[in-house]
Design a protein around this motif. Structure first.
Motif, PDB file in Angstrom:
ATOM      1  N   CYS A  23       0.798  -1.234   0.000  1.00  0.00           N
ATOM      2  CA  CYS A  23       0.000   0.000   0.000  1.00  0.00           C
ATOM      3  C   CYS A  23       0.826   1.278   0.000  1.00  0.00           C
ATOM      4  CB  CYS A  23      -0.986   0.042   1.172  1.00  0.00           C
ATOM      5  SG  CYS A  23      -2.013  -1.414   1.299  1.00  0.00           S
ATOM      6  N   LYS A  57      -6.148   1.527   5.189  1.00  0.00           N
ATOM      7  CA  LYS A  57      -7.476   1.804   5.747  1.00  0.00           C
ATOM      8  C   LYS A  57      -8.394   2.389   4.670  1.00  0.00           C
ATOM      9  CE  LYS A  57      -9.894   4.669   9.137  1.00  0.00           C
ATOM     10  NZ  LYS A  57     -10.535   3.691  10.005  1.00  0.00           N
ATOM     11  N   VAL A  80      -9.464  -0.147   1.947  1.00  0.00           N
ATOM     12  CA  VAL A  80     -10.431  -1.148   2.404  1.00  0.00           C
ATOM     13  C   VAL A  80     -11.753  -0.502   2.824  1.00  0.00           C
ATOM     14  CG1 VAL A  80     -10.840  -2.875   4.214  1.00  0.00           C
ATOM     15  CG2 VAL A  80      -8.614  -2.757   3.064  1.00  0.00           C
ATOM     16  N   GLU A  81     -11.667   0.519   3.693  1.00  0.00           N
ATOM     17  CA  GLU A  81     -12.899   1.042   4.298  1.00  0.00           C
ATOM     18  C   GLU A  81     -13.544   2.162   3.501  1.00  0.00           C
ATOM     19  OE1 GLU A  81     -12.139   2.012   8.419  1.00  0.00           O
ATOM     20  OE2 GLU A  81     -11.059   0.121   8.682  1.00  0.00           O
ATOM     21  N   GLY A  87     -10.924  -3.941  -1.281  1.00  0.00           N
ATOM     22  CA  GLY A  87     -10.226  -5.145  -0.822  1.00  0.00           C
ATOM     23  C   GLY A  87     -10.330  -5.366   0.663  1.00  0.00           C
ATOM     24  N   VAL A  88      -9.452  -6.226   1.169  1.00  0.00           N
ATOM     25  CA  VAL A  88      -9.429  -6.539   2.608  1.00  0.00           C
ATOM     26  C   VAL A  88      -8.005  -6.302   3.124  1.00  0.00           C
ATOM     27  CG1 VAL A  88     -11.236  -8.300   2.377  1.00  0.00           C
ATOM     28  CG2 VAL A  88      -8.828  -8.975   2.261  1.00  0.00           C
ATOM     29  N   SER A  89      -7.892  -6.209   4.459  1.00  0.00           N
ATOM     30  CA  SER A  89      -6.580  -5.919   5.032  1.00  0.00           C
ATOM     31  C   SER A  89      -6.067  -7.100   5.838  1.00  0.00           C
ATOM     32  CB  SER A  89      -6.667  -4.685   5.924  1.00  0.00           C
ATOM     33  OG  SER A  89      -5.359  -4.282   6.248  1.00  0.00           O
ATOM     34  N   CYS A 108      -7.801 -14.575   2.907  1.00  0.00           N
ATOM     35  CA  CYS A 108      -7.978 -13.249   2.279  1.00  0.00           C
ATOM     36  C   CYS A 108      -7.862 -13.338   0.760  1.00  0.00           C
ATOM     37  CB  CYS A 108      -6.945 -12.266   2.807  1.00  0.00           C
ATOM     38  SG  CYS A 108      -7.303 -11.742   4.464  1.00  0.00           S
ATOM     39  N   VAL A 112     -10.853 -12.098  -1.832  1.00  0.00           N
ATOM     40  CA  VAL A 112     -10.711 -11.029  -2.825  1.00  0.00           C
ATOM     41  C   VAL A 112     -10.748 -11.582  -4.249  1.00  0.00           C
ATOM     42  CG1 VAL A 112      -9.212  -9.164  -3.639  1.00  0.00           C
ATOM     43  CG2 VAL A 112      -9.534  -9.517  -1.205  1.00  0.00           C
ATOM     44  N   PHE A 149     -15.538  -6.141  -4.504  1.00  0.00           N
ATOM     45  CA  PHE A 149     -14.231  -5.449  -4.504  1.00  0.00           C
ATOM     46  C   PHE A 149     -13.845  -5.076  -5.933  1.00  0.00           C
ATOM     47  CE2 PHE A 149     -13.789  -8.659  -0.977  1.00  0.00           C
ATOM     48  CZ  PHE A 149     -14.036  -7.756   0.044  1.00  0.00           C
TER      49      PHE A 149
END
Ligand code: UDX
Length: 471
Positions: free
Chosen positions: A363, A392, A395-396, A401-403, A422, A426, A436
């Motif tokens: 990231c 953050k 994802v949020e 996606g996811v963390s 994960c 995804v 996503f």
């Protein structure tokens, strides 16, 4: 003095790092295409690395781009004279200023002597001393901020002490800034946290906020549609110009100038052999270097997931004495053609390839924007700096996606099972539509519109070029 016909000469100064020089070169190409003479200047040891990788030519060579030209210049830095055993980030940053400052002044004066005086400088936030150089030589300057506008806002508010941040006495308080969602104490850029991993870089970035007021604008590699409210808010405090994603613009300028520190290995034939959206791309950018234990877990996670994967495992930096990472033998035997390991990739090309199904990323802001603007969902695996904050948002806020991690401060090993879970979430998007991917595609469309004719980033960039011409 320059004759009336001389193009305006824009002089960009860049911190020696891949995450900095990529957006800086992208901007340089766009400016040159407008008919300007553009000099991209960085530290000498980094220039040698780029030359060794075959990326750029040195000396005074000019490369034509559109109606203008790009040339590279390097200031003295004294870095290679330091024994690697004595090297650490504090020493590195201090040395850059010590040797770089007088050398940069000489270089700029030389431009005038050689009949191409600098009309405007574009500076980098990790180099606050370059702002003093511009002031001393009375050259108007702008800044290229290479991270998100949200992160710009966090640093700015921290510098002005306008809201409480975690402290050594109270390290667990959360941070509430105007417009931004509530940031838990470990979601602010780690350079600002009292534990301060690589705090010297945070110190440099903060010190630039005290020197920003003479800058005629701050260019940001983001786009209005992605960070609308925070851009509007911060623009009332400092003149901001979102002009990104810069990599989308520069792709259109097909010239043979790149700035890779390592030669990219060709992955295109391998990617072409894979079905659409079937490959996991894994890269931790140019600086993050994971522990061997964590590499093992990622290797097993990828292997057990059953997906094909392309993984960038770069060699360690020559300066900080790290051991080269390896894959567990059992994994190497099992994966066969399903996995490809490279030292460096042409990431822009990889992410735009239809076979890519998701991106396991640290990231960094460049990687984040490249993923979003290519419509690629992410598994966020941040380590430090702005990466935790970007994760953050990916994802949020952007829903792409996811963390998997909360950064190095937490000091937790992310297990192979978590990684496998994960990846599956995804890549497949769970039971229904892959939300996503849908979100990522929405951002891809918005990014393309921002850099198209009449788009928000195009308009902001044109305004900037007009300003330079008026100087
Ligand atoms: C650093 C910081 O770590 C990051 O948090 C900050 O936002 C910018 O400076 P870096 O870690 O290198 O950057 O990450 P990132 O911002 O993602 O930049 C890496 C660049 O290298 C990207 O443009 C990416 O496309 C490129 N890259 C990476 C390649 O071209 N090939 C590779 O194999 C890996």
């Amino acid at each position: 003095m320059a004759s009336k016909q001389s193009p305006s000469h824009v002089f960009l100064v860049c911190y020696p790092g891949q995450g900095h020089i990529n957006p800086t070169l992208r901007l340089a190409k766009k400016l040159a295409a407008e008919g300007l003479l553009v000099t991209l200047c960085t530290a000498a040891h980094f220039g040698q690395t780029l030359q060794k990788a075959g990326s750029i030519l040195g000396g005074d060579q000019c490369t034509p781009v559109g109606n203008g030209f790009i040339r590279f210049q390097f200031f003295e830095d004294g870095i290679v004279e330091i024994n690697p055993k004595d090297m650490n980030l504090d020493r590195f940053v201090a040395q850059l200023e010590l040797s770089g400052r007088p050398s940069l002044v000489d270089l700029i004066k030389k431009q005038t002597a050689e009949n191409r005086p600098v009309s405007c400088m574009i500076l980098n936030p990790f180099f606050p001393w370059t702002y003093d150089v511009a002031e001393e030589l009375q050259i108007p300057f702008a800044v290229l901020w290479v991270q998100s506008c949200a992160v710009f806002s966090i640093y700015c508010h921290y510098f002005h002490k306008s809201v409480p941040f975690p402290t050594e006495i109270d390290p667990t308080i959360d941070v509430q800034l105007p417009i931004l969602p509530l940031l838990k104490n470990d979601e602010i850029p780690s350079f600002l946290h009292p534990k301060k991993t690589y705090g010297v870089l945070g110190k440099a970035m903060l010190s630039q906020f005290g020197k920003l007021s003479p800058a005629f604008c701050v260019l940001i590699d983001t786009f209005e549609e992605l960070e609308k409210e925070i851009i509007n808010y911060m623009s009332k405090i400092i003149p901001l110009k979102p002009i990104g994603p810069l990599f989308l613009n520069s792709q259109k300028l097909e010239i043979e100038v790149s700035v890779d520190c390592l030669k990219a290995e060709d992955c295109m034939d391998w990617l072409n052999s894979k079905p659409p959206q079937s490959v996991v791309y894994v890269s931790f950018g140019s600086v993050v270097f994971l522990k061997q234990e964590q590499i093992d877990e990622i290797a097993y996670g990828l292997c057990n997931s059953g997906f094909s994967f392309l993984w960038v495992l770069k060699p360690p930096s020559e300066f900080f004495g790290k051991q080269r990472q390896t894959l567990p033998e059992e994994v190497v035997e099992k994966i066969g053609e399903r996995g490809k390991i490279v030292q460096w990739s042409s990431q822009e090309r990889v992410l735009s390839h239809e076979s890519i199904g998701c991106f396991v990323t640290h990231c960094g802001w460049n990687s984040s924007v490249e993923a979003i603007a290519n419509g690629v969902p992410v598994v966020a695996f941040p380590q430090w700096g702005d990466q935790v904050t970007n994760a953050k948002f990916l994802v949020e806020e952007y829903g792409v996606g996811v963390s998997l991690s909360r950064g190095v401060e937490v000091n937790e090993l992310v297990t192979r099972d978590e990684i496998e879970r994960c990846l599956s979430d995804v890549m497949t998007g769970g039971s229904g539509e892959n939300v996503f991917r849908q979100n990522a595609l929405k951002w891809k469309k918005a990014a393309a519109a921002a850099v198209a004719d009449g788009g928000s980033s195009t308009r902001n960039f044109q305004d900037f070029v007009d300003k330079i011409r008026q100087i």
